[in-house]
Write an enzyme that holds these catalytic residues in place. Structure first.
Site, PDB file in Angstrom:
ATOM      1  N   HIS A  61       0.870  -1.178   0.000  1.00 32.53           N
ATOM      2  CA  HIS A  61       0.000   0.000   0.000  1.00 32.53           C
ATOM      3  C   HIS A  61       0.905   1.225   0.000  1.00 32.53           C
ATOM      4  CE1 HIS A  61       1.094  -0.495   4.162  1.00 32.53           C
ATOM      5  NE2 HIS A  61       0.393   0.531   4.580  1.00 32.53           N
ATOM      6  N   HIS A  63       1.200   3.875   2.264  1.00 33.65           N
ATOM      7  CA  HIS A  63       1.649   4.629   3.434  1.00 33.65           C
ATOM      8  C   HIS A  63       3.164   4.782   3.328  1.00 33.65           C
ATOM      9  CE1 HIS A  63      -2.128   3.728   6.058  1.00 33.65           C
ATOM     10  NE2 HIS A  63      -2.232   4.870   5.406  1.00 33.65           N
ATOM     11  N   ASP A  65       5.730   4.607   5.113  1.00 26.89           N
ATOM     12  CA  ASP A  65       6.720   3.656   5.634  1.00 26.89           C
ATOM     13  C   ASP A  65       6.875   2.430   4.739  1.00 26.89           C
ATOM     14  OD1 ASP A  65       4.079   3.177   6.549  1.00 26.89           O
ATOM     15  OD2 ASP A  65       4.775   1.899   8.181  1.00 26.89           O
ATOM     16  N   HIS A  66       6.086   2.361   3.672  1.00 26.45           N
ATOM     17  CA  HIS A  66       6.202   1.231   2.739  1.00 26.45           C
ATOM     18  C   HIS A  66       6.680   1.650   1.352  1.00 26.45           C
ATOM     19  CE1 HIS A  66       4.292  -1.783   5.422  1.00 26.45           C
ATOM     20  NE2 HIS A  66       3.933  -0.653   6.013  1.00 26.45           N
ATOM     21  N   HIS A 138      -6.948  -3.029   5.578  1.00 27.09           N
ATOM     22  CA  HIS A 138      -6.277  -1.947   6.300  1.00 27.09           C
ATOM     23  C   HIS A 138      -7.158  -0.704   6.193  1.00 27.09           C
ATOM     24  CE1 HIS A 138      -2.909  -0.242   8.316  1.00 27.09           C
ATOM     25  NE2 HIS A 138      -2.426   0.445   7.310  1.00 27.09           N
ATOM     26  N   ASP A 206       0.118  -4.807   7.649  1.00 25.15           N
ATOM     27  CA  ASP A 206      -0.879  -3.731   7.688  1.00 25.15           C
ATOM     28  C   ASP A 206      -2.275  -4.246   7.367  1.00 25.15           C
ATOM     29  OD1 ASP A 206       0.751  -0.844   7.691  1.00 25.15           O
ATOM     30  OD2 ASP A 206       1.870  -2.579   6.977  1.00 25.15           O
ATOM     31  N   HIS A 266       6.860  -6.217  11.244  1.00 27.76           N
ATOM     32  CA  HIS A 266       6.097  -4.965  11.291  1.00 27.76           C
ATOM     33  C   HIS A 266       5.719  -4.607  12.729  1.00 27.76           C
ATOM     34  CE1 HIS A 266       2.953  -2.018   9.938  1.00 27.76           C
ATOM     35  NE2 HIS A 266       3.883  -1.808   9.029  1.00 27.76           N
TER      36      HIS A 266
END
Lengths: 304, 304
Positions: A61, A63, A65-66, A138, A206, A266
């Protein structure tokens, strides 16, 4: 042979001792990266693996941090004078998101191809390597991935001889081709045994627990799963933030038939050490391990 | 008192032992970050300093190694429930570039203000703290920065008494205000000595040597300067890529009157150790040191 490295195991923000969660798979020169948060290229370098053979990057996805490590990763590939195209796979909006990030990496010497996922479940084939993408749950659209290596059956030379199949047809039949020769038609099933067990790795972060994870994790040699919180009491927070506790991850591993090994990943930045929670996890799924930065395994085909 | 930390000293790409070049200044709660490449938030955390008191981030330019850490840094500030606005300073195009990056950090609980630089030389005042931005010479528009702390003269109580200035006016005069009382007008210059020497730090990377650097570095307690290549023979590459050798940085420090100390930074990934080149550097500017990740100094006002 499939090498898997969990490059980092942190959620939300990178820490000095814990990079953001991402995974790299190496198979026959088809290197695949899943997620690329800030610092992923440092984690990769720390592992001693090169970014250049990466042919595919899958995003769970968008976000930060990814995906925030993508511009730097692309520039590093560019500085190494990469010419080969790079395939990016991710949810709808992938191309728009990546093009926004390319504002700070505008001139790359290689092309980028985009494969946006629209269905709940999609399968992409790259020869004997399959990537199964499956929707999870998520607070924005998010996918999990299974990487599967298919393995053909054995070639049965005895059967080929008995059926008088000419020697010069054998190679093509072994590679799945039907051959016509001297008025005869030879098909692979005449000489090939049943497909053998291949290799499979499933990766999901997530998300809340979903039936799609159970279905896709089935038969995985390795199941790498979101485990943001160690304490069972964090279930309320896990539910509201659409994450999972260790115990929920273990339940998924137990429900998915044939999972051989579970790695948790994670972790919340508020969780310094996962080990104290593993005893309870192993009551639900015995072969469970806490992920660590750089944790690596080489998966081998069954001998037969 | 002004704390300066060189968070990283790498150019182009972050390495396991060398974060990307950025600098943090701490003064009276006015914390200023210069540049924010991939991994800057990890470097900051490794240093043990919090990102939350950062009020201003200055960008030299928009190559990814100087700004790619911004989305993650903003999210970390947001996760800490920051409410205070954040001021970003940088070349023209700042707002457009940052808004593109905000695609992956869309919902922040604080506002962002933008101050785009258009002139060759600009000065921004924040009370007794000044930020001087000056254009340098890279392959895209790029600025260097001087952070200057102004220091007023001493209050002369004896002079105030001799001039029969009422006691209740003293505090306002000390703070630079003119006071009218009982038909008299009292001005600060009646009681304040001449301005004293303050503190100054100059930071510049990604540039060829320029006169603007010499002018702005003058009188700096600390001059942190681009030094991409240690070998003098790399001058041709330095010229074509618009970078500098160590020796060129030393020449600038020598030319800028009153520079007390030089730190080199922004090393090429091909330069593992800067120390072997320092002997030649010190022949040109004696008080020169190779920058290191986390290298910190506390600058103190002169005693008087």
């Amino acid at each position: 042979m499939l090498d898997i490295c969990l490059l980092g195991c942190g959620g939300m923000m990178p820490l000095p001792y814990r990079y953001l969660t991402s995974m790299m798979a190496r198979y026959n020169g088809n290197n695949i990266l899943i997620d690329c948060g800030e610092g992923t290229q440092i984690a990769l370098r720390e592992k001693g693996w090169s970014p250049n053979p990466i042919g595919i990057i899958c995003f769970t996805h968008f976000h930060a941090d990814h995906i925030s490590g993508l511009p730097g990763m692309l520039l590093t590939m560019g500085n190494a004078e990469r010419k080969e195209p790079l395939l990016l796979i991710g949810p709808k909006g992938l191309e728009k998101t990546v093009k926004a990030l390319l504002t700070i990496a505008p001139e790359l010497p290689f092309s980028i191809e985009y494969r946006e996922l629209n269905e709940k479940q999609e399968c992409l084939e790259f020869g004997d390597l399959l990537i199964h993408a499956f929707r999870v749950q998520h607070n924005i659209v998010c996918y999990g991935y299974s990487i599967e290596i298919k393995r053909k059956g054995r070639f049965d030379a005895q059967a080929a001889k008995e059926q008088n199949i000419p020697l010069k047809c054998w190679n093509k039949l072994q590679h799945g081709e039907t051959v016509s020769m001297d008025g005869m038609v030879y098909t692979p099933d005449m000489v090939m045994g049943a497909d053998r067990r291949g290799l499979k790795v499933t990766y999901t972060t997530d998300t809340r627990p979903t039936q799609s994870i159970v279905e896709n994790a089935k038969g995985s040699d390795l199941f790498i799963c979101e485990g943001m919180y160690g304490e069972a009491e964090m279930i309320t927070k896990a539910k509201s933030h659409k994450h999972m506790t260790f115990l929920e991850a273990a339940e998924l591993a137990a429900q998915a038939d044939g999972v051989k090994e579970l790695w948790l990943t994670h972790y919340s930045p508020s969780l310094p050490k996962p080990e104290p929670y593993m005893k309870e996890v192993r009551k639900i799924f015995e072969n469970a391990y806490p992920g660590k930065d750089g944790k690596t395994v080489t998966l081998l085909f069954d001998e037969d």
